[in-house]
Design an enzyme around this catalytic site. Structure first.
Site, PDB file in Angstrom:
ATOM      1  N   CYS A 185       0.818  -1.216   0.000  1.00 17.60           N
ATOM      2  CA  CYS A 185       0.000   0.000   0.000  1.00 17.60           C
ATOM      3  C   CYS A 185       0.853   1.268   0.000  1.00 17.60           C
ATOM      4  CB  CYS A 185      -0.941   0.016   1.199  1.00 17.60           C
ATOM      5  SG  CYS A 185      -2.169  -1.306   1.150  1.00 17.60           S
ATOM      6  N   HIS A 186       1.834   1.333   0.887  1.00 14.79           N
ATOM      7  CA  HIS A 186       2.645   2.554   1.007  1.00 14.79           C
ATOM      8  C   HIS A 186       4.135   2.278   1.132  1.00 14.79           C
ATOM      9  CE1 HIS A 186      -1.451   3.744   2.308  1.00 14.79           C
ATOM     10  NE2 HIS A 186      -1.195   4.709   1.452  1.00 14.79           N
ATOM     11  N   GLY A 187       4.553   1.015   0.921  1.00 13.39           N
ATOM     12  CA  GLY A 187       5.971   0.694   0.838  1.00 13.39           C
ATOM     13  C   GLY A 187       6.704   0.439   2.139  1.00 13.39           C
TER      14      GLY A 187
END
Length: 188
Positions: free
Chosen positions: A152-154
């Site tokens: 999703c956001h690393g």
């Protein structure tokens, strides 16, 4: 000195009177209090979890089929649960990390059970916004630290499921669990 008996009350030894009206007031307040309790107790009791919810309060996991280096994904309280069998190499990699450099400093020992350092049990929910990280399934991206990777956001987690890179503020949560045998755990 003689006490006078009034028609609406009763004479006591010290000259105080208990009137019928006082008795009725006390009885009415007591009756109302018991009525309130009779209403409130069932109301509060209905807020307790139902039997099917209580049944999900714990999950038993069989560890016998999980090979070293392998992780599985199961569920606990309707959320993903990751169970990883760490290899000696993964344990060594986790142990050589300087804990002071971590955003959420924890050693592998703090995240595992004494004598069972090879078993890492964590919730499979990223601590950033609640996505499910990759890395528990065969062939999934484990990120640059070999643990878990949140697409999703690393956010990247290491082999001890500690946050190493990305926006997640904390390590993957370790739920309360205990070993019921050498090859089984009870989570919850």
């Amino acid at each position: 000195m003689a006490s006078v008996d009034h028609s609406d009350g009763q004479t006591l030894s010290g000259g105080e009177e208990v009137r019928r009206r006082d008795f009725i007031n006390i009885a009415a307040v007591s009756f109302a209090g018991m009525g309130a309790v009779a209403v409130v107790v069932p109301l509060i009791d209905q807020m307790n979890p139902s039997a099917d919810v209580l049944a999900l309060a714990s999950t038993e996991v069989d560890l016998s089929a999980i090979q070293p280096g392998q992780a599985i994904k199961t569920t606990f309280r309707s959320q993903p649960l990751f169970v990883r069998h760490l290899t000696p190499k993964e344990i060594a990699e986790a142990d050589k990390v300087d804990v002071a450099t971590l955003r959420d400093p924890q050693t592998l020992e703090e995240r595992t059970v004494d004598g069972k350092k090879q078993w890492l049990i964590t919730m499979g929910v990223c601590t950033h916004l609640g996505c499910v990280p990759l890395g528990a399934g065969e062939g999934e991206n484990r990120g640059e630290y070999g643990g878990y990777f949140c697409p999703c956001h690393g956010s990247s987690y290491d082999t001890a499921a500690r946050i190493r890179k990305g926006p997640a503020p904390k390590n993957l949560e370790v739920p309360e669990f205990k070993f019921t045998s050498d090859t089984a755990i009870l989570v919850g």
